[in-house]
Design a protein around this motif. Structure first.
Motif, PDB file in Angstrom:
ATOM      1  N   THR A  37      13.907  63.954  20.901  1.00 48.87           N
ATOM      2  CA  THR A  37      13.333  64.669  19.764  1.00 48.87           C
ATOM      3  C   THR A  37      14.474  65.413  19.092  1.00 48.87           C
ATOM      4  OG1 THR A  37      12.845  66.602  21.141  1.00 48.87           O
ATOM      5  CG2 THR A  37      11.106  64.941  20.906  1.00 48.87           C
ATOM      6  N   ALA A  38      14.415  65.509  17.777  1.00 50.02           N
ATOM      7  CA  ALA A  38      15.550  66.090  17.061  1.00 50.02           C
ATOM      8  C   ALA A  38      15.084  66.790  15.798  1.00 50.02           C
ATOM      9  CB  ALA A  38      16.575  65.005  16.711  1.00 50.02           C
ATOM     10  N   ALA A  39      15.911  67.705  15.327  1.00 48.30           N
ATOM     11  CA  ALA A  39      15.661  68.399  14.066  1.00 48.30           C
ATOM     12  C   ALA A  39      16.997  68.606  13.372  1.00 48.30           C
ATOM     13  CB  ALA A  39      14.969  69.743  14.301  1.00 48.30           C
ATOM     14  N   VAL A  40      17.000  68.412  12.073  1.00 46.55           N
ATOM     15  CA  VAL A  40      18.211  68.614  11.288  1.00 46.55           C
ATOM     16  C   VAL A  40      17.909  69.609  10.178  1.00 46.55           C
ATOM     17  CG1 VAL A  40      17.695  66.594   9.826  1.00 46.55           C
ATOM     18  CG2 VAL A  40      20.012  67.497   9.910  1.00 46.55           C
ATOM     19  N   GLY A  41      18.799  70.563   9.993  1.00 48.31           N
ATOM     20  CA  GLY A  41      18.609  71.543   8.943  1.00 48.31           C
ATOM     21  C   GLY A  41      18.726  70.912   7.569  1.00 48.31           C
ATOM     22  N   PHE A  42      17.814  71.307   6.676  1.00 50.78           N
ATOM     23  CA  PHE A  42      17.845  70.806   5.299  1.00 50.78           C
ATOM     24  C   PHE A  42      17.755  72.006   4.369  1.00 50.78           C
ATOM     25  CE2 PHE A  42      17.771  67.780   2.075  1.00 50.78           C
ATOM     26  CZ  PHE A  42      16.774  68.061   1.165  1.00 50.78           C
ATOM     27  N   TYR A  69      11.310  72.586   2.605  1.00 53.63           N
ATOM     28  CA  TYR A  69      11.526  71.770   3.798  1.00 53.63           C
ATOM     29  C   TYR A  69      12.804  72.242   4.498  1.00 53.63           C
ATOM     30  CZ  TYR A  69       8.624  68.935   0.722  1.00 53.63           C
ATOM     31  OH  TYR A  69       7.647  68.506  -0.139  1.00 53.63           O
ATOM     32  N   PRO A  70      12.711  73.312   5.259  1.00 49.74           N
ATOM     33  CA  PRO A  70      13.918  73.841   5.917  1.00 49.74           C
ATOM     34  C   PRO A  70      14.492  72.901   6.967  1.00 49.74           C
ATOM     35  CG  PRO A  70      11.961  74.981   6.689  1.00 49.74           C
ATOM     36  CD  PRO A  70      11.515  74.123   5.551  1.00 49.74           C
ATOM     37  N   LYS A  71      13.651  72.047   7.528  1.00 49.49           N
ATOM     38  CA  LYS A  71      14.123  71.107   8.543  1.00 49.49           C
ATOM     39  C   LYS A  71      13.402  69.772   8.406  1.00 49.49           C
ATOM     40  CE  LYS A  71      15.628  74.209  12.282  1.00 49.49           C
ATOM     41  NZ  LYS A  71      15.479  74.516  13.713  1.00 49.49           N
ATOM     42  N   ILE A  72      14.072  68.727   8.892  1.00 57.58           N
ATOM     43  CA  ILE A  72      13.453  67.417   9.031  1.00 57.58           C
ATOM     44  C   ILE A  72      13.424  67.103  10.516  1.00 57.58           C
ATOM     45  CG2 ILE A  72      13.556  64.974   8.400  1.00 57.58           C
ATOM     46  CD1 ILE A  72      15.215  65.742   5.993  1.00 57.58           C
ATOM     47  N   TYR A  73      12.273  66.666  11.000  1.00 58.18           N
ATOM     48  CA  TYR A  73      12.079  66.452  12.437  1.00 58.18           C
ATOM     49  C   TYR A  73      11.990  64.953  12.724  1.00 58.18           C
ATOM     50  CZ  TYR A  73      10.831  71.376  12.153  1.00 58.18           C
ATOM     51  OH  TYR A  73      10.846  72.725  11.903  1.00 58.18           O
ATOM     52  N   GLY A  74      12.476  64.554  13.889  1.00 58.74           N
ATOM     53  CA  GLY A  74      12.481  63.136  14.216  1.00 58.74           C
ATOM     54  C   GLY A  74      12.312  62.853  15.686  1.00 58.74           C
ATOM     55  N   VAL A  75      11.920  61.613  15.968  1.00 57.16           N
ATOM     56  CA  VAL A  75      11.805  61.094  17.330  1.00 57.16           C
ATOM     57  C   VAL A  75      12.355  59.679  17.324  1.00 57.16           C
ATOM     58  CG1 VAL A  75      10.156  60.144  18.985  1.00 57.16           C
ATOM     59  CG2 VAL A  75       9.902  62.486  18.230  1.00 57.16           C
ATOM     60  N   ALA A  76      13.099  59.338  18.352  1.00 53.38           N
ATOM     61  CA  ALA A  76      13.587  57.970  18.538  1.00 53.38           C
ATOM     62  C   ALA A  76      13.437  57.598  19.997  1.00 53.38           C
ATOM     63  CB  ALA A  76      15.047  57.845  18.107  1.00 53.38           C
ATOM     64  N   SER A  77      13.195  56.317  20.239  1.00 50.08           N
ATOM     65  CA  SER A  77      13.029  55.879  21.624  1.00 50.08           C
ATOM     66  C   SER A  77      13.345  54.401  21.750  1.00 50.08           C
ATOM     67  CB  SER A  77      11.589  56.128  22.110  1.00 50.08           C
ATOM     68  OG  SER A  77      10.677  55.342  21.366  1.00 50.08           O
TER      69      SER A  77
END
Length: 707
Positions: free
Chosen positions: A198-203, A208-216
């Motif tokens: 799980t990850a979050a990147v500042g924007f 939209y202060p952050k964009i959130y993501g999941v990879a698997s």
């Protein structure tokens, strides 16, 4: 509102029907939620009946996965039951942020709803937010990428505003690649059984202060297979999705990617990525102004920084514009001075040359994000070609300059230090018949070389195509031969360096808009110093049919190795045939030997391209080029002319009075070394220390070693 997009037409129809079915059929609410997609592949694999052998095998794998998925630390399991044609292959996986109980409930719900969503279909997949199952009578478990019939793409129909769309898209790509690298890294594999992040990147945006993501990935994939699967998914995203959607997901049986503008997973983000450059700049600006006793306030509605000295005023707003710029310039100058002082104190006379080389490379560095945008994230539609080194993509820089980006293979053993040395070499080469290096990128394990774009691609695309070859009349071919000779002469004699290309062939000669040739691909190039005339390597790399015999057999290479390759290339240009195409069971002989045979019988025009035979005014030049080509492919390197001599012969009517001897013995396509058509029989020579690494036809292996 969610909009679905997929590249697979049958999957689109299946998912639409399945989702519609969710509305019409009342499903029992479960902790797992409601399945968001269920592609059914009944059109190709067919149906089964409830009392069939296939149905019994399906129940068996469902029971096994119901127990095994939640019982394993990885929350993943596969199963197979029965024998063909009724054998069933199945897979189940839960998202990495779930516990065993939630996982078991979700898998049970998925298998429970599969008959309702895909009635009696032999192949189906059911996707929940937190788990997924798939089964088929086809062995999809052998695949390392998402199967088209078991992959679904969803996007959020709502878009971000146009003024932030470009930055938003770039940040989403940053998130995707960071997650893919993390999931596929060896450290992740060794530290956890789950291939999940799980990850979050500042924007830098108030909305939209952050964009959130999941990879698997499924845990049974290797590191390289996992990265490859995710790379393919990212490529699909770049081609199929609008680049301003607030959320998107690509999910299949082998890997999955998703991002949203809100946190949609349990727990904190495992991977925290830094904010945009604007956000970092705001931090340092605030820090500097505070040290001067000034107040800094951010206008959240506009994202601006206002600076005040006591009271809020227009002066403060002016300061907010002017002072950050001044401070940034001063900071950059200070860092450069600091760097210069440190390097100066460490530099010695013996290292000056090396530092100059590195500095020449630093001036060519291009940011990875720039190249991703330039090539639409290396999309398939921009792919120009592929070789042993990797792939080449067309792109355009922000200044509209067209470029060709060579993406070196991830499994290349060439290190960053060796690559920099090679680039320092290429950066010094400036000639109109050499492809110009525009820049280089060495970020995130990527090794990207950026060259000027050649609109007519490579010589082989014209020369060995029946229709395109018609465009190459004698004047164009003669100009190409002379241009290659000029470029080779620059490498061998006229530049400050003495360089052996080692992989000269038709696919490594590019053509500009006016069909002028430019030698490319210096991945195998070697530098000779002083009076050095030859060297030996114990790893032979190159392309069948173009390698000189002393190099192929003993690893000995020299300037005359390039001359041999050039001779083969001349003969290919004259005949329109690949050297490798003359090998067959009835005529096991190479092109030089075949042409030499016709030369001795005074019938060489029979070997010339039919499109050139009727041009009687050019026959003298054609005969001269045949003579030059045969002289270049002599067995003994001493008998091959230097490139300067060849250039004189091409630019005048000068031609040696002595006929060329028989060509060197050839290398059969099987890799066996035999005698030429008219050479004495010689035993096969097995390399001892040499590792014979060669690529068939036109694919060269670019895996150079530093000198």
């Amino acid at each position: 509102m969610i909009h679905m997009s997929t590249t697979h037409g049958h999957a689109v129809a299946a998912v639409v029907l399945a989702v519609a079915g969710l509305v019409l059929v009342a499903l029992t609410p479960l902790a797992a939620g409601i399945p968001w997609a269920a592609p059914c592949d009944g059109n190709t694999t067919g149906n089964y009946t409830s009392n069939s052998v296939y149905a019994a095998n399906l129940r068996a794998v469902a029971a096994a996965l119901l127990t095994n998925v939640s019982a394993t630390p990885a929350l993943f399991a596969t199963a197979a039951s029965g024998a063909s044609p009724n054998k069933v292959y199945a897979l189940g996986q839960c998202r990495g942020d779930q516990d065993a109980t939630a996982c078991r409930d979700c898998i049970a719900a998925a298998f429970g709803n599969a008959p309702r969503l895909c009635p009696e279909k032999k192949a189906a997949a059911v996707f929940y937010d937190v788990c997924q199952i798939g089964f088929s009578d086809r062995d999809f478990l052998a695949s390392t990428v998402n199967s088209p019939d078991q992959e679904v793409q969803f996007i959020n129909a709502q878009n971000v505003s146009a003024d932030i769309a470009a930055r938003f898209n770039a940040t989403a790509y940053q998130l995707f690649h960071a997650m893919a690298d993390y999931v596929a890294s060896s450290s992740t594999i060794s530290s956890s059984p789950k291939r999940f992040v799980t990850a979050a990147v500042g924007f830098d945006d108030a909305t939209y202060p952050k964009i959130y993501g999941v990879a698997s990935c499924t845990p049974d994939l290797t590191s390289g297979q996992c990265r490859g699967c995710l790379a393919e998914a990212i490529d699909e995203y770049s081609q199929e999705f609008p680049h301003n959607a607030k959320g998107a997901r690509i999910t299949g049986m082998r890997c999955a990617l998703r991002y949203e503008v809100y946190p949609f997973y349990n727990g904190t983000s495992m991977l925290q990525l830094p904010g945009t450059q604007a956000g970092v700049f705001d931090f340092f600006t605030t820090l500097v102004f505070s040290s001067f006793g000034l107040s800094v306030e951010k206008n959240n509605s506009k994202g601006e920084l206002n600076v005040f000295a006591g009271k809020k005023s227009e002066t403060g707003k002016i300061l907010a514009i002017v002072l950050p710029t001044v401070i940034a310039v001063v900071a950059i100058i200070a860092m450069l001075l600091c760097f210069w002082r440190r390097t100066k104190s460490k530099r010695s006379p013996s290292s000056a040359s090396h530092m100059e080389e590195i500095e020449s490379i630093e001036s060519l560095l291009i940011d990875l994000s720039t190249l991703r945008l330039a090539t639409d994230n290396f999309s398939k539609k921009n792919k120009l070609g592929e070789g042993g080194f990797g792939e080449v993509y067309k792109g355009a820089l922000p200044n509209s300059q067209q470029i060709a980006v060579k993406r070196l293979s991830q499994n290349s053993r060439q290190g960053i230090g060796e690559l920099k040395n090679e680039l320092a070499l290429i950066a010094k080469l400036q000639h109109k018949n050499l492809v110009r290096l525009v820049g280089v990128c060495l970020q995130e394990e990527e090794k990207l070389l950026v060259y000027e774009y050649m609109p007519n691609t490579s010589l082989d695309t014209f020369l060995f195509d029946t229709n395109k070859r018609k465009q190459l009349d004698w004047s164009k071919r003669f100009n190409i031969i002379k241009g290659i000779a000029r470029g080779l002469q620059y490498l061998h004699e006229d530049s400050q360096l003495k360089i052996i290309h080692r992989d000269l062939k038709a696919s490594n000669v590019l053509l500009d808009a006016d069909m002028n040739p430019k030698i490319s691909d210096f991945g195998l190039a070697r530098l000779f110093g002083g009076d050095q005339s030859q060297d030996t390597t114990n790893r032979v790399v190159g392309t069948y049919g173009y390698m000189a015999p002393e190099y192929a057999l003993r690893g000995q290479y020299s300037l005359k190795s390039d001359i041999y390759s050039f001779g083969v290339l001349i003969l290919e240009i004259l005949t329109g045939m690949r050297n490798s195409d003359t090998y067959n069971s009835d005529q096991p002989v190479d092109l030089p030997s075949l042409i030499w045979e016709h030369w001795t019988m005074k019938a060489v025009m029979e070997m010339i391209d039919p499109y050139l035979r009727n041009d009687y005014s050019s026959q003298e030049d054609i005969f001269r080029c045949v003579h030059i080509g045969l002289s270049c492919v002599q067995e003994d390197p001493v008998d091959r002319p230097n490139i300067s001599v060849i250039s004189v012969m091409l630019d005048s009517s000068t031609i040696p009075s002595q006929d060329p001897a028989r060509p060197a013995f050839y290398v059969e396509m099987s890799g066996n070394f035999g005698s030429g058509l008219y050479s004495e029989s010689c035993p096969r020579v097995e390399p001892t220390t040499a590792s014979m690494v060669m690529s068939p036809n036109e694919l060269s292996i670019t895996d150079p070693e530093p000198r």
